[in-house]
Structures are given as C-alpha cells and as structure tokens.
Design an enzyme around this catalytic site. Structure first.
Site, PDB file in Angstrom:
ATOM      1  N   ASP A   1      11.526   3.417  -5.232  1.00  0.00           N
ATOM      2  CA  ASP A   1      11.451   3.574  -3.780  1.00  0.00           C
ATOM      3  C   ASP A   1      10.819   2.285  -3.269  1.00  0.00           C
ATOM      4  OD1 ASP A   1      11.598   4.723  -1.272  1.00  0.00           O
ATOM      5  OD2 ASP A   1       9.691   5.777  -1.473  1.00  0.00           O
TER       6      ASP A   1
ATOM      7  N   CYS B   1      13.532   2.518   2.989  1.00  0.00           N
ATOM      8  CA  CYS B   1      13.525   3.125   4.330  1.00  0.00           C
ATOM      9  C   CYS B   1      13.923   2.063   5.360  1.00  0.00           C
ATOM     10  CB  CYS B   1      12.170   3.747   4.658  1.00  0.00           C
ATOM     11  SG  CYS B   1      10.766   2.624   4.517  1.00  0.00           S
TER      12      CYS B   1
ATOM     13  N   GLU C   1       1.678   2.994  -9.114  1.00  0.00           N
ATOM     14  CA  GLU C   1       1.475   2.336  -7.832  1.00  0.00           C
ATOM     15  C   GLU C   1       0.919   0.946  -8.101  1.00  0.00           C
ATOM     16  OE1 GLU C   1       1.345   0.922  -4.276  1.00  0.00           O
ATOM     17  OE2 GLU C   1       2.292   2.860  -4.663  1.00  0.00           O
TER      18      GLU C   1
ATOM     19  N   ARG D   1      -4.233   2.279  -3.282  1.00  0.00           N
ATOM     20  CA  ARG D   1      -3.330   3.397  -2.986  1.00  0.00           C
ATOM     21  C   ARG D   1      -3.220   4.381  -4.148  1.00  0.00           C
ATOM     22  NH1 ARG D   1       0.588   3.067   0.934  1.00  0.00           N
ATOM     23  NH2 ARG D   1       2.290   3.584  -0.503  1.00  0.00           N
TER      24      ARG D   1
ATOM     25  N   GLY E   1       4.728  11.810  -2.192  1.00  0.00           N
ATOM     26  CA  GLY E   1       5.762  12.757  -1.783  1.00  0.00           C
ATOM     27  C   GLY E   1       6.847  12.922  -2.826  1.00  0.00           C
ATOM     28  N   LYS E   2       7.461  11.813  -3.226  1.00  0.00           N
ATOM     29  CA  LYS E   2       8.534  11.895  -4.220  1.00  0.00           C
ATOM     30  C   LYS E   2       7.981  12.214  -5.607  1.00  0.00           C
ATOM     31  CE  LYS E   2      11.820   8.922  -1.746  1.00  0.00           C
ATOM     32  NZ  LYS E   2      10.999   8.627  -0.554  1.00  0.00           N
TER      33      LYS E   2
END
Length: 458
Positions: A174, A226, A130, A135, A111-112
């Site tokens: 993130d 998050c 990653e 992933r 997404g980012k």
C-alpha cells in the site's frame, strides 16, 4: 480549491469523469467501520453494508470513536470503505485461511493489517511492517486490540526484505503516494505538487524492486495507492512487469457497481473514484510472480528458542486457547508467536521487531503478571479471572487512567469489561485498585458531558 496542474491532468485522463470527480471530492467523506466478528456478533444500527466486505458498514454519521470503549477493545476498526476491497482480492486469488504468510509492507495505522489478520485465519502469519519508527506504535496498538495473535509487527526499510527470499505467499504494498484520492482533506491538497508525484513514482519503483525477491514463485503481489495518477499506478505496474516475469491478474468486479477496470498495455488495475463509489479514491492492481528464484537457502543466525517450564505451560493452558508449542520466553515475558523457530530467527534477524506476538504474562519471581495483550486476545479464556462489568462512565475512567471509584468484590487480578467485552486488567489490593491500562494508550480527550454520540448496535 484543487491545484491547476491536477485539474488539467484529470480532464485528459482516461477512465475519469473529471467533473463528477471534482464535485465528489468537495463532499463529506463517507464514514465506515469493519467489525471484528471474532469478538462481536452485532451490527451497527442505522447503517448500510459495504458491498465488497462481509463485515464492513457505512454509518449514517461520524460518531466519537475516541469515547467508545468498544473501539478501544477492538470490536471494530474505523476504515475507509474502498480499502476493504482487499477482501475480494484475497478471496479470488488465494485460499482464504490456508496458512498464508502475508507481508503488509506499509502497515500503519493498521486498517489493512487487521483486515488481513482476519482473512489469514488462525494458522496464518501476518508481518505488519512500517518504515517510520514513530508510526509503529499505533500499528502495534491496533494489532493488539484486534486480538487475533497471528501478527508480527516490524519496523524496517523495504530493502531489508531482500534478505528474505521466497518467503511470502502474498505481499501487499500500500505504497506511499501523492494522495489525490484523499483530496477531501485540505491538508493533503496543500501538500500536493507535480514534483512530488514524480518523486512518489520513483520511490514506489524502488519499493517494488526491493521486495520482489521475498515473494514466492506463484506468489501474489497486491499493489495499491490512494492516488489517481497513472504514473504512480498502472504505469508502475507495467514497468515492474518489464523488469520481472509477472502475470497481471484480472479481478471479477461484476457484482460491484462503480469500480472502474483500467487496462494499460497488458496490465489490469482497478480505480475507486468518488462519485462512482462510496469511499475515498483508491487504486489496486494484482500480479502473480512467474519466475523461479535461484536455489537459495535463507541464512539463519544461531539462536535459541527459549522454551517454557512445565509450570509456565500449565498457566498458558489455563489462561488461553493458544497452542503451547507456539510459546517462547523472551527474558521474563511469555509470548505466543505465530511462526516456527526458523521463521522467527529469519524475521527477527532481518529487521527491528516491535511486537513478536501476543504476550501472555511476565514472570516476576514466582508471580505471573498477566499482560494487556492477553486481556484483548480472542484466545483469552473467560472466567479465569473475576470480571467486573462497567457502565460507560466507569469504562471511560478506566481507559483514561483516572482514579477508579467502583467497587470490586474480589481481591487480586480482575478483568474489567464493557458490554461483556474485555477492556483490560485491574488489581484489587483491598485498600485501592490499581489500573493496568497502558499509560501511552489512555484517552486524553476531555469529556464532561454525557457521551451519547457513539455507535449503537443491534
């Protein structure tokens, strides 16, 4: 529904209205998408704009993304709205589209990374990394679908970036966290524990220390989680400032109601709390590096930049709008890469490279086999290959790798499209049509009834 220790902490936590937050975490998650304006000019019907993202939209209900060919073609990305605030940070602290070198350290699912790809511009470089090997496949898939050709996908532990000094203008971390902002998902709630929040905070510190030297002097570190936990958020940023010379940057949020500014011992952070904003829980903080690295030249391995033949260059010029001087050969593959030779050698020598750039074609003796990357690239020239426009049933059959029953008037390589957006290649052999959609991307969902719950555009 929520752990007692979590409730006890947020009741005492500064900046949080615990009653409002707990109530909101029991409500359905908002649904939002970010549109790829390099491919698509329309907007979703029955939607509202995400205030801090020019191409972000809240949808009135959750559609079937899996059964929407435009999703598979990279027309939009389903992304949580709070994370789209990254756009405002880039606009305020960097010159958008100014040849930026950006590292997205924890990039999956993308997404980012795809958002940064749009913000960095055609001359920018995104390294989407990653840590977890499994992933990286979905990360590379989403980067390919987005189609901007300025992103390298790597798989490396953050410690690998110690070997790359003063390289990046911006680093986004993130960070993996305790996930409290995602407590609308019962599985995330079940995995939470106080011990895990402590482990997360320590792991985040190690990550930040590992990547600091890769940031240029005056470069920007964007840190996000998050979670609502101060030990993983503002306290970690204060800790990092105690280890290195860094300036906390205050972001202007005056135009955006509901975002909470957090001030902690000289550092600023920004909390996105459900109930105040329309999105999931998130934390951002931004630092500017204020220390000069010792004079240090990155060591480059000896390697060759395999150039193209004149015939291969001619094919690249005919098929794409990409610069030929950014092309290299990897075995029989011709790839457009978003960096110079020295950057290529430095990055690929330091970590496992999953996706070097945009593959244009594979040379097989005297034949050129066009790649799926090419079909989805925004730099692919329309009209070079015959195009068959498909309706929804045939488009889904193609994306599912089923037998293709539609007629194709031209033999050889053809593009199949949906709403004039390329889905990929087929090859008409006369007696049959070969489907070249990547097998590992195929739709596996059963769909017997007509599909009507996909996004409508206008």
């Amino acid at each position: 529904m929520f752990p007692e220790a979590f409730i006890k902490r947020i009741k005492k936590q500064e900046y949080i209205d615990s009653k409002e937050l707990l109530q909101s975490l029991q409500e359905p998650s908002p649904v939002s998408v970010r549109v790829n304006r390099d491919k698509w000019k329309q907007s979703p019907l029955d939607s509202e704009k995400v205030p801090w993202c020019r191409d972000g939209y809240y949808l009135s209900e959750r559609p079937s993304f899996t059964l929407d060919p435009l999703f598979h073609a990279g027309v939009y990305y389903p992304q949580e709205a709070s994370g789209m605030f990254l756009e405002q940070i880039i606009k305020q602290v960097a010159h958008e589209g100014s040849n930026l070198k950006i590292l997205d350290l924890c990039g999956a699912p993308g997404g980012k990374a795809t958002h940064l790809s749009s913000l960095a511009g055609k001359q920018g470089l995104i390294v989407a990394n990653e840590v977890i090997r499994q992933r990286t496949n979905i990360l590379a898939e989403n980067i390919t679908k987005w189609g901007l050709s300025n992103t390298l996908v790597t798989q490396a532990d953050p410690s690998a970036f110690k070997n790359i000094r003063s390289f990046f203008d911006i680093i986004l971390v993130d960070a993996p966290c305790s996930g409290e902002g995602m407590f609308r998902d019962i599985n995330v709630v079940r995995e939470w524990s106080e011990d895990n929040t402590i482990l997360c905070a320590e792991r985040q510190k190690r990550i930040l220390m590992n990547i600091w030297s890769a940031l240029k002097d005056n470069g920007i570190l964007i840190y996000s989680t998050c979670t609502f936990n101060p030990a993983e958020n503002e306290e970690n940023i204060k800790w990092l400032c105690g280890k290195h010379e860094a300036e906390s940057i205050r972001i202007n949020i005056a135009d955006y109601q509901g975002i909470t500014e957090i001030y902690y011992k000289g550092v600023y952070g920004y909390g996105f709390y459900p109930g105040r904003i329309r999105g999931e829980g998130l934390f951002f903080s931004v630092l500017r590096k204020r220390e000069k690295e010792f004079l240090h030249k990155n060591k480059l391995r000896s390697g060759t930049w395999n150039s193209l033949s004149e015939k291969e260059k001619a094919a690249v010029k005919e098929w794409t709008d990409l610069p030929v001087n950014n092309m290299m050969r990897d075995g029989n593959d011709i790839i457009s890469v978003p960096y110079d030779k020295d950057s290529y050698l430095l990055l690929t020598d330091s970590m496992n490279t999953i996706k070097s750039g945009t593959k244009i074609f594979t040379r097989k003796k005297n034949d050129y086999i066009p790649s799926h990357d090419l079909a989805l690239s925004v730099y692919f020239r329309k009209g070079i290959f015959p195009t068959s426009e498909l309706g929804l049933p045939d488009a889904l059959a193609y994306l599912s790798k089923k037998d293709l029953n539609f007629s194709v008037p031209y033999k050889g390589w053809n593009i199949v499209a949906y709403h004039d957006i390329s889905l990929g290649f087929i090859k008409n052999l006369g007696i049959r049509i070969n489907n070249y959609y990547p097998s590992h991307w195929r739709i596996r969902m059963n769909y017997e009834k007509p599909v009507d719950n996909i996004i409508k555009w206008g």
